[in-house]
Design a protein around this motif. Sequence first.
Motif, PDB file in Angstrom:
ATOM      1  N   ILE A  44       0.867  -1.187   0.000  1.00  0.00           N
ATOM      2  CA  ILE A  44       0.000   0.000   0.000  1.00  0.00           C
ATOM      3  C   ILE A  44       0.903   1.235   0.000  1.00  0.00           C
ATOM      4  CG2 ILE A  44      -1.804   1.281   1.207  1.00  0.00           C
ATOM      5  CD1 ILE A  44      -2.576  -1.352   2.611  1.00  0.00           C
ATOM      6  N   SER A  45       0.734   2.105  -0.984  1.00  0.00           N
ATOM      7  CA  SER A  45       1.613   3.263  -1.085  1.00  0.00           C
ATOM      8  C   SER A  45       0.824   4.561  -1.157  1.00  0.00           C
ATOM      9  CB  SER A  45       2.520   3.133  -2.317  1.00  0.00           C
ATOM     10  OG  SER A  45       1.749   3.044  -3.502  1.00  0.00           O
ATOM     11  N   GLY A  46       1.522   5.656  -0.897  1.00  0.00           N
ATOM     12  CA  GLY A  46       0.920   6.980  -0.955  1.00  0.00           C
ATOM     13  C   GLY A  46       1.968   8.038  -0.702  1.00  0.00           C
ATOM     14  N   ALA A  47       1.604   9.285  -0.945  1.00  0.00           N
ATOM     15  CA  ALA A  47       2.533  10.395  -0.749  1.00  0.00           C
ATOM     16  C   ALA A  47       2.761  10.643   0.735  1.00  0.00           C
ATOM     17  CB  ALA A  47       1.990  11.651  -1.423  1.00  0.00           C
ATOM     18  N   LEU A  77      -0.621  -7.957  -4.673  1.00  0.00           N
ATOM     19  CA  LEU A  77      -1.596  -6.877  -4.726  1.00  0.00           C
ATOM     20  C   LEU A  77      -0.888  -5.561  -4.431  1.00  0.00           C
ATOM     21  CD1 LEU A  77      -4.724  -6.194  -4.816  1.00  0.00           C
ATOM     22  CD2 LEU A  77      -4.655  -6.388  -2.333  1.00  0.00           C
ATOM     23  N   MET A  78      -1.194  -4.522  -5.204  1.00  0.00           N
ATOM     24  CA  MET A  78      -0.642  -3.198  -4.948  1.00  0.00           C
ATOM     25  C   MET A  78      -1.799  -2.207  -4.875  1.00  0.00           C
ATOM     26  SD  MET A  78       2.726  -3.205  -7.455  1.00  0.00           S
ATOM     27  CE  MET A  78       3.469  -1.742  -6.726  1.00  0.00           C
ATOM     28  N   SER A  79      -1.735  -1.344  -3.884  1.00  0.00           N
ATOM     29  CA  SER A  79      -2.788  -0.341  -3.699  1.00  0.00           C
ATOM     30  C   SER A  79      -2.151   1.030  -3.557  1.00  0.00           C
ATOM     31  CB  SER A  79      -3.634  -0.657  -2.461  1.00  0.00           C
ATOM     32  OG  SER A  79      -4.285  -1.900  -2.611  1.00  0.00           O
ATOM     33  N   ALA A  80      -2.940   2.067  -3.853  1.00  0.00           N
ATOM     34  CA  ALA A  80      -2.446   3.433  -3.742  1.00  0.00           C
ATOM     35  C   ALA A  80      -3.527   4.314  -3.142  1.00  0.00           C
ATOM     36  CB  ALA A  80      -2.036   3.964  -5.111  1.00  0.00           C
ATOM     37  N   LEU A  81      -3.094   5.245  -2.320  1.00  0.00           N
ATOM     38  CA  LEU A  81      -3.985   6.246  -1.742  1.00  0.00           C
ATOM     39  C   LEU A  81      -3.703   7.553  -2.482  1.00  0.00           C
ATOM     40  CD1 LEU A  81      -6.072   6.652   0.537  1.00  0.00           C
ATOM     41  CD2 LEU A  81      -4.184   7.309   2.025  1.00  0.00           C
ATOM     42  N   VAL A  82      -4.649   7.979  -3.315  1.00  0.00           N
ATOM     43  CA  VAL A  82      -4.420   9.141  -4.174  1.00  0.00           C
ATOM     44  C   VAL A  82      -5.550  10.160  -4.014  1.00  0.00           C
ATOM     45  CG1 VAL A  82      -3.069   7.882  -5.888  1.00  0.00           C
ATOM     46  CG2 VAL A  82      -5.539   7.985  -6.130  1.00  0.00           C
ATOM     47  N   GLY A  83      -5.226  11.424  -4.278  1.00  0.00           N
ATOM     48  CA  GLY A  83      -6.199  12.493  -4.165  1.00  0.00           C
ATOM     49  C   GLY A  83      -7.237  12.462  -5.283  1.00  0.00           C
ATOM     50  N   THR A  84      -8.353  13.141  -5.048  1.00  0.00           N
ATOM     51  CA  THR A  84      -9.404  13.296  -6.057  1.00  0.00           C
ATOM     52  C   THR A  84      -9.643  14.785  -6.263  1.00  0.00           C
ATOM     53  OG1 THR A  84     -11.222  13.311  -4.459  1.00  0.00           O
ATOM     54  CG2 THR A  84     -10.461  11.143  -5.244  1.00  0.00           C
ATOM     55  N   LYS A  85     -10.635  15.112  -7.057  1.00  0.00           N
ATOM     56  CA  LYS A  85     -10.965  16.514  -7.303  1.00  0.00           C
ATOM     57  C   LYS A  85     -11.541  17.186  -6.063  1.00  0.00           C
ATOM     58  CE  LYS A  85     -11.690  15.998 -12.287  1.00  0.00           C
ATOM     59  NZ  LYS A  85     -12.660  16.123 -13.397  1.00  0.00           N
ATOM     60  N   GLU A  86     -12.069  16.357  -5.140  1.00  0.00           N
ATOM     61  CA  GLU A  86     -12.555  16.901  -3.874  1.00  0.00           C
ATOM     62  C   GLU A  86     -11.400  16.947  -2.886  1.00  0.00           C
ATOM     63  OE1 GLU A  86     -16.419  15.609  -2.423  1.00  0.00           O
ATOM     64  OE2 GLU A  86     -16.605  14.353  -4.206  1.00  0.00           O
ATOM     65  N   GLU A  87     -11.217  18.069  -2.254  1.00  0.00           N
ATOM     66  CA  GLU A  87     -10.021  18.311  -1.443  1.00  0.00           C
ATOM     67  C   GLU A  87      -9.827  17.294  -0.325  1.00  0.00           C
ATOM     68  OE1 GLU A  87      -8.060  21.889   1.277  1.00  0.00           O
ATOM     69  OE2 GLU A  87      -9.817  22.278   0.037  1.00  0.00           O
ATOM     70  N   SER A  88     -10.885  16.910   0.362  1.00  0.00           N
ATOM     71  CA  SER A  88     -10.752  16.046   1.531  1.00  0.00           C
ATOM     72  C   SER A  88     -11.034  14.576   1.238  1.00  0.00           C
ATOM     73  CB  SER A  88     -11.703  16.524   2.635  1.00  0.00           C
ATOM     74  OG  SER A  88     -13.046  16.468   2.176  1.00  0.00           O
ATOM     75  N   VAL A  89     -11.298  14.243  -0.014  1.00  0.00           N
ATOM     76  CA  VAL A  89     -11.659  12.875  -0.392  1.00  0.00           C
ATOM     77  C   VAL A  89     -10.495  12.236  -1.159  1.00  0.00           C
ATOM     78  CG1 VAL A  89     -13.257  11.412  -1.700  1.00  0.00           C
ATOM     79  CG2 VAL A  89     -14.110  13.427  -0.461  1.00  0.00           C
ATOM     80  N   PHE A  90     -10.183  11.001  -0.784  1.00  0.00           N
ATOM     81  CA  PHE A  90      -9.102  10.268  -1.437  1.00  0.00           C
ATOM     82  C   PHE A  90      -9.629   8.945  -1.977  1.00  0.00           C
ATOM     83  CE2 PHE A  90      -7.185  13.217   1.425  1.00  0.00           C
ATOM     84  CZ  PHE A  90      -5.998  13.611   0.810  1.00  0.00           C
ATOM     85  N   SER A  91      -8.961   8.466  -3.007  1.00  0.00           N
ATOM     86  CA  SER A  91      -9.332   7.187  -3.601  1.00  0.00           C
ATOM     87  C   SER A  91      -8.345   6.120  -3.147  1.00  0.00           C
ATOM     88  CB  SER A  91      -9.326   7.304  -5.129  1.00  0.00           C
ATOM     89  OG  SER A  91      -9.644   6.064  -5.726  1.00  0.00           O
ATOM     90  N   PHE A  92      -8.869   5.049  -2.566  1.00  0.00           N
ATOM     91  CA  PHE A  92      -8.068   3.905  -2.145  1.00  0.00           C
ATOM     92  C   PHE A  92      -8.212   2.866  -3.252  1.00  0.00           C
ATOM     93  CE2 PHE A  92      -7.386   0.512   1.373  1.00  0.00           C
ATOM     94  CZ  PHE A  92      -6.027   0.563   1.190  1.00  0.00           C
TER      95      PHE A  92
END
Length: 261
Positions: free
Chosen positions: A38-41, A214-229
Amino acid sequence: MKIRTISQILGEENESIFGFDGVIIEKDFLSKGQTWVISGAAGIGKSVLAMQLALGLAFGEKTLGLEIFKPAKTLLLHNENPIIDEKIYFRGIVSQFALDEKPNADRLNENLRIVCKTGRYYSVDEFISKLDASLSAGKYDVVIVDSLSSFVHCNFSDHAAVADLFCKINGLKSKHNFAMVLIHHFDKPMFWSKRFHPAKWCMGGKAIGVYANLMSALVGTKEESVFSFRHYKPFEDSEISQTLIAQCQNGNTAWEEVENV
């Protein structure tokens, strides 16, 4: 490997035929013997996500949009934040699970063990040796490492070094029969590319994709406080699911599911 006759197969319950004892997260998402990265910034909330996943696995309750098959004995190795911060995070996450309303809340003490910040890196061999000792001392279904690069001194740009690390992890999985969850960091933004799924944006992502189930990422969306897992199976080169999550609005540090897409 278990060899059966046709009479034995016909006489067995379906559950034993398919070996569901090894299933951790339903729908063939994660089983014992597999590795999930699981990765993310930096600063995005990976440590809170790791803690929340650990509690969900230990308690056997759906979390982060994932259906936990049954309670799993979980070991969380945490090397990212000071203990005072961990206390704050865990209070918020425990509150999110509303344990005071559950009669079997003591299951967490039975199923969850935590190794707190060590304040140092380990070589690959030192890390494998210490993890082997922990697994020998107690049988676990899942081990979560937060984060891989804060525990292990490894050149993730070197395919041979990544191969050495993951081959030794695979040796431990064969010996102790557990699922490994590795929290990892995104590489520098200049290396991100539209040619790759975000899950491969992590340090050593191309090499890690050879060894991870399995690889997953936590990334931002167009909504400031919402992220896509987002979840991705490297060998199938396809995204299998994603869940929109956000920091809880009730003041807790935990994540909450916004929408399963």
